[in-house]
Design an enzyme around this catalytic site. Structure first.
Site, PDB file in Angstrom:
ATOM      1  N   LEU C 228      73.721  63.091  10.230  1.00 22.30           N
ATOM      2  CA  LEU C 228      72.890  63.246   9.384  1.00 22.30           C
ATOM      3  C   LEU C 228      73.121  64.290   8.404  1.00 22.30           C
ATOM      4  CD1 LEU C 228      69.792  62.163   8.319  1.00 22.30           C
ATOM      5  CD2 LEU C 228      68.937  64.314   9.448  1.00 22.30           C
ATOM      6  N   ASP C 229      73.255  63.896   7.115  1.00 21.64           N
ATOM      7  CA  ASP C 229      73.611  64.700   5.770  1.00 21.64           C
ATOM      8  C   ASP C 229      75.001  65.426   6.015  1.00 21.64           C
ATOM      9  OD1 ASP C 229      71.179  64.180   4.880  1.00 21.64           O
ATOM     10  OD2 ASP C 229      70.348  66.020   5.749  1.00 21.64           O
ATOM     11  N   GLU C 230      75.772  64.587   6.997  1.00 26.03           N
ATOM     12  CA  GLU C 230      77.076  65.407   6.916  1.00 26.03           C
ATOM     13  C   GLU C 230      78.253  64.474   6.539  1.00 26.03           C
ATOM     14  OE1 GLU C 230      77.914  68.161   8.020  1.00 26.03           O
ATOM     15  OE2 GLU C 230      76.580  68.863   9.434  1.00 26.03           O
TER      16      GLU C 230
END
Lengths: 284, 284, 284, 284
Positions: C228-230
């Site tokens: 997530l969000d990486e």
């Protein structure tokens, strides 16, 4: 930048020039580090290319490369300029009393961020002499002549510059150079104008900006041509101001934009990133 | 903004006016939400103040407040304007074929971000009619007259606006309004000019920007006055461009700056944040 | 973009690849429109190149070009991707209740600024259905399942997308997609995160930004990966805020940054300007 | 700033405080130059106010003003701080080997743009000694101790600072100060962190930024607290970077953001524009 060269190619756009140039470089065992190109009009416009490449023992190989480039590019009717990037350009700075652009250039140079040498600073005032010499740079004081005829002081500056510099930077130099000077100096001259050109051409731009009530003030770095503040623009930037800022505040805030804009323009010029065509620049 | 009022005070600077105004508000049990002030010259300049305050049952209290403000400010020789912020301003939009500024305003309005009502959109073309009506906003098509005399179409627009609007926004309206119109309309008119004024005044600014080779293009929102593109500037902004951008590219990138700048200017005007003095604005 | 093709070349850096590729293009009477290249490490790094070129009757010539490129690049051990730029990519949009990113993409698409088609918008809410259909775009409502297992609604979305789209954009889609979905969808998925990543990863970034007291808020567009969000960042930008802005104000101001950042990321992806390597992007 | 004073008022919000304060100032023949105020929560939040005013013979009048302010504000339960702006704050600078923030502060100070005196620069290296002394500023070399215990070198620095300074600036000082030091120093300490906090907390932020592939790098100036890089943020800014920038390039470009951000933070602190509440700042 040991063993690095920069090749600029320009002329009427023709198919196959990238292949011809990169093929030649490959045969000479050159490694392409960066390649930029631009055509200003797909139908019969001009073509501009900048290639940076490395090669072991570059300096020794340059003459042969140069001669082969000439024959390769002849059928394309294109011109080129090949420079050894291990040789930094020699930059003279002309300044007056303001030190913000001058000192910023000298700092960046000392930090190793500007690929230039600085053989001299020339000023029509002597207030910055000590600062300049602290950086180990020669400082020459050439006072401006009174009256409209500046030929004598300009001649003195030209004599200092002759043969010693590859380009000249006007770091808030508050004298208008004569067309005669610009012609005789024979190297590019880069100016920083304290407004977002073409707004507020001429003297007192911050005062004019205050009078017009603008909400941003800016700075413009450009090559000097015979028409005042009309030369090809290299770089510009702006900063936000408000109704509460006086003309003095605008000048103060603008000073920090000026030094950033000028240092970017100087860096790009020194790296052969800027190509002039008419009153425009291509900045790769 | 229920029970919120905005008070603007302006006139020749005198000591004690903040105390007089805030004292009066305190006696009337008003809560100050924000207070901004500015003096354009410490020696004999003008003073400008904006106070937003709340008070239970504000609407009922306004007449008395107004009358006490008049007596309080009389000895100071200052003028004031008191507005009930629960009453949104009525904003008419004039547009042509470009929809980027128009739709952005309608969409922000629908999101509840513009403190206005939109009684009408008037356009000299009908291409945006469906879009406008989708937002539930009346659309009136008033074609421009051919030839230099626009008095008849302007009269038609004036008739639509009369009594129905508090200010007019030119959202890339491509007709020059006559001085007669500006005089008769009787409410502020806000324009968005597609350049960083005062650069590139008049028609075709992106083409002019390309020709001059600038490295930033911008937009300017200003009040319309009798002199074209010379009215008081409310807001400006810019975006970076390069040599590779064509005039069409500049227009495209500039469009997004235009819509941001215009919506900020409109919001600030609607919130009574903008005070005009001569050709300047104070934006609190 | 009739008769325009885009060629991406990448792999371990070797001398001569530019010459080989541009030589091949010259022999096939292709005109190079733009050429960008980058090596991420001069000593044994990877090489990335993007060439846009034109050729009369391009579509007919592509198979032969493709086969010759394969043989030419084999000794260099490099991979390539050749795309016909006259064929726009098919972009599906997933959205929830927020419309700012969604409508901005549809507007730009209608203005002819996004080189894509939009075969569908899928949303877990139906509030934007009318807006989307006004643009002539199909809208599918797939409500989210309650509880942690989203496999059924994800399966429904996958069925809609299958074979119909070249990439997916999450325009403030407020569901976390499962790794299973990301694997099965088989096309790139681009997200807009409402913070300047890696600051404020996860939910509620504007609230976290307010709590930390930052002076700028931002937005980040990135490819979605299993973490997530990486995922690899494509584009980011920020806007200035002050202590006086509430968390709601931050969200409001951030929304305008989000739509700008997402539309830039989408445009660049659609133009094959973005190359992924590990968790990074090269954006030409 | 002769005859200028700055009054900061803060505490639980109550109606009438503006009127009370400005009324008192009016009775004492003070001219308000600027007035800013902020309430962090309309329902029971805290109130913050900053007033700058002038008065002939201010210094003589201050004690009486101070005592009357105390009685006036007592019923409001608010605290205040009254400072004579003709007395510049004394700023010590701690530095290491990097000179960009250090020299920029000294140069702005010499230009008369920072309302401070600089009684000393302390460094754990001696490379900047000559530069500092050229500005006429005392330079003290206090080498860092090896090992984790820095108590002796910190004690030496504390002894130099004691009684001589009003605040301390860490201008890229590469030592982590102990909690003991921060407690004992007894004056505000301002740091410049070379990232956009809270991204990349701790050492090596540019390297981390390169690894994460961000498209902007930034700098943050904050008050130093016991938790590393977690203190109240005063100012932040960013600059755009690309995939082609190495970690060294990021550090180089970031350096110019650092010096701008730090100088803004220092200026605002020196002008009493920054009020701390918990981990936040209000910047008027």
């Amino acid at each position: 930048m040991r063993d690095h060269a920069c090749l600029i190619v320009y002329g009427p756009d023709k198919r196959g020039v990238v292949a011809a140039v990169t093929g030649l470089l490959a045969r000479h065992e050159c490694n392409i580090v960066s390649l930029d190109q631009y055509t200003d009009n797909p139908d019969g416009g001009d073509y501009f290319q900048r290639v940076v490449f490395t090669r072991p023992h570059l300096t020794a190989a340059l003459p042969e490369l140069e001669s082969e480039l000439a024959s390769t590019l002849k059928p394309f009717d294109m011109e080129f300029k090949l420079t050894d990037q291990s040789v930094p350009k020699r930059m003279a700075i002309l300044a007056s009393t303001s030190d913000h652009c001058l000192l910023d250039l000298l700092w960046r140079h000392r930090r190793g961020e500007l690929p230039v040498t600085v053989p001299m600073v020339v000023s029509n005032h002597d207030v910055t002499a000590d600062d300049v010499r602290t950086f180990g740079i020669p400082f020459f004081h050439v006072p401006s002549q009174h009256g409209p005829d500046k030929s004598q002081s300009e001649a003195e500056i030209l004599k200092l510059l002759a043969g010693n510099v590859d380009f000249v930077v006007l770091a808030r130099y508050m004298q208008i150079l004569s067309n005669d000077f610009i012609e005789k100096v024979g190297v590019p001259v880069i100016n920083i104008h304290h407004s977002f050109l073409p707004a507020f051409i001429g003297a007192g731009p911050y005062k004019k900006a205050k009078e017009r009530g603008v909400k941003l003030v800016g700075a413009t770095s450009h090559y000097v041509t015979e028409e005042l503040d009309e030369g090809p623009i290299i770089e510009q930037d702006v900063v936000r101001v408000t109704h509460a800022d006086t003309a003095v505040d605008l000048a103060r805030r603008g000073a920090y934009v000026e030094r950033e804009v000028l240092s970017r323009a100087v860096t790009w010029h020194a790296q052969d990133r800027v190509i002039r065509k008419g009153n425009h620049t291509i900045v790769f």
